[in-house]
Enzyme design. Structure first.
Site, PDB file in Angstrom:
ATOM      1  N   HIS A   1       7.830 -31.171  10.011  1.00 36.86           N
ATOM      2  CA  HIS A   1       7.179 -29.878   9.762  1.00 36.86           C
ATOM      3  C   HIS A   1       6.151 -29.987   8.640  1.00 36.86           C
ATOM      4  CE1 HIS A   1      10.032 -28.311  12.551  1.00 36.86           C
ATOM      5  NE2 HIS A   1      11.039 -28.743  11.810  1.00 36.86           N
TER       6      HIS A   1
ATOM      7  N   ASP B   1       0.862  -1.188   0.000  1.00 39.98           N
ATOM      8  CA  ASP B   1       0.000   0.000   0.000  1.00 39.98           C
ATOM      9  C   ASP B   1       0.898   1.238   0.000  1.00 39.98           C
ATOM     10  OD1 ASP B   1       0.858   0.325   2.608  1.00 39.98           O
ATOM     11  OD2 ASP B   1      -1.141   0.335   3.503  1.00 39.98           O
TER      12      ASP B   1
ATOM     13  N   ARG C   1       6.825   0.833   7.836  1.00 38.47           N
ATOM     14  CA  ARG C   1       7.009   1.869   8.852  1.00 38.47           C
ATOM     15  C   ARG C   1       7.683   1.304  10.101  1.00 38.47           C
ATOM     16  NH1 ARG C   1       0.904   4.423   8.157  1.00 38.47           N
ATOM     17  NH2 ARG C   1       1.387   5.798   6.408  1.00 38.47           N
TER      18      ARG C   1
ATOM     19  N   THR D   1       2.567  -1.498   8.890  1.00 37.13           N
ATOM     20  CA  THR D   1       3.033  -2.399   9.953  1.00 37.13           C
ATOM     21  C   THR D   1       3.260  -3.827   9.468  1.00 37.13           C
ATOM     22  OG1 THR D   1       0.746  -2.944  10.478  1.00 37.13           O
ATOM     23  CG2 THR D   1       1.766  -1.129  11.737  1.00 37.13           C
TER      24      THR D   1
ATOM     25  N   HIS E   1      10.654 -24.100   9.136  1.00 33.01           N
ATOM     26  CA  HIS E   1       9.596 -24.842   9.832  1.00 33.01           C
ATOM     27  C   HIS E   1       8.199 -24.633   9.249  1.00 33.01           C
ATOM     28  CE1 HIS E   1      11.823 -25.670  13.904  1.00 33.01           C
ATOM     29  NE2 HIS E   1      12.561 -25.978  12.844  1.00 33.01           N
TER      30      HIS E   1
ATOM     31  N   CYS F   1       2.949  -3.346   4.033  1.00 29.71           N
ATOM     32  CA  CYS F   1       2.092  -2.200   4.378  1.00 29.71           C
ATOM     33  C   CYS F   1       2.817  -1.475   5.515  1.00 29.71           C
ATOM     34  CB  CYS F   1       0.667  -2.627   4.723  1.00 29.71           C
ATOM     35  SG  CYS F   1       0.468  -3.697   6.153  1.00 29.71           S
TER      36      CYS F   1
HETATM   37  C1  RB5 Z   1      -2.117   2.647   6.416  1.00 31.93           C
HETATM   38  O1  RB5 Z   1      -2.259   3.841   7.096  1.00 31.93           O
HETATM   39  C2  RB5 Z   1      -1.901   1.497   7.392  1.00 31.93           C
HETATM   40  O2  RB5 Z   1      -3.059   1.293   8.134  1.00 31.93           O
HETATM   41  C3  RB5 Z   1      -1.496   0.246   6.657  1.00 31.93           C
HETATM   42  O3  RB5 Z   1      -0.358   0.501   5.911  1.00 31.93           O
HETATM   43  C4  RB5 Z   1      -1.170  -0.962   7.498  1.00 31.93           C
HETATM   44  O4  RB5 Z   1      -0.239  -0.663   8.475  1.00 31.93           O
HETATM   45  C5  RB5 Z   1      -2.322  -1.735   7.992  1.00 31.93           C
HETATM   46  O5  RB5 Z   1      -2.183  -2.765   8.661  1.00 31.93           O
END
Ligand code: RB5
Length: 151
Positions: A138, A13, A114, A72, A103, A70
């Protein structure tokens, strides 16, 4: 260097777009063909759309492996792991990434754009590519996944 240079589908994203571009550069230098499922800018999008594109392609066997990013990594891993035959691993450290291959035979690597920096992200991708699945006991555990899909 890994011998099996199977093409990889990648998606992200807006929050991880810059990191996706860096990973694409690394994969290209490494000699791996990349299918880019988007997104293609830092304009705000829904991570679900891109997670679905990549995870469904892996689920259907169009690609053996995928990478999702994304902010996180959490949203992408939640989406991806809803698909049959997808074993998506959200990893922020080298030990976890290696174990996800040895595994769990992870077939999608998920990273948080981020959360980690470029150098670590590249190290994680490299480790993921170069670490084989150990099979044996496994594999028996992975076979059990078929019993819970669709529950
Ligand atoms: C976008 O702001 C953020 O919510 C997305 O990149 C992600 O971290 C969602 O899990």
């Amino acid at each position: 260097m890994v011998e099996n240079k199977t093409p990889i589908i990648i998606g992200c994203d807006h929050a991880a777009y810059p990191l996706k571009e860096k990973i694409k550069e690394f994969l290209s230098d490494y000699g791996i063909d990349v299918e880019d499922a988007g997104t293609f800018s830092e304009e705000s999008v829904n991570y679900t759309d891109f997670g679905i594109k990549v995870a469904s392609s892996v689920s259907k066997g169009y690609f053996e492996k995928g990478i999702l990013l994304c902010g996180t990594g959490l949203g992408m891993s939640m989406v991806a792991n809803r698909f049959s035959h997808v074993r998506a691993a959200l990893c922020n450290d080298v030990f976890s990434v290696a174990m996800s291959r040895k595994h769990n035979d992870s077939n999608i690597l998920v990273l948080g754009g981020r959360v980690i920096g470029e150098a670590l992200a590249i190290e994680l991708v490299k480790t993921w590519l170069e670490t084989p699945f150990e099979g044996g006991r496994h594999q028996k555990r992975l076979d059990n996944f078929d019993r819970i899909e669709g529950v």
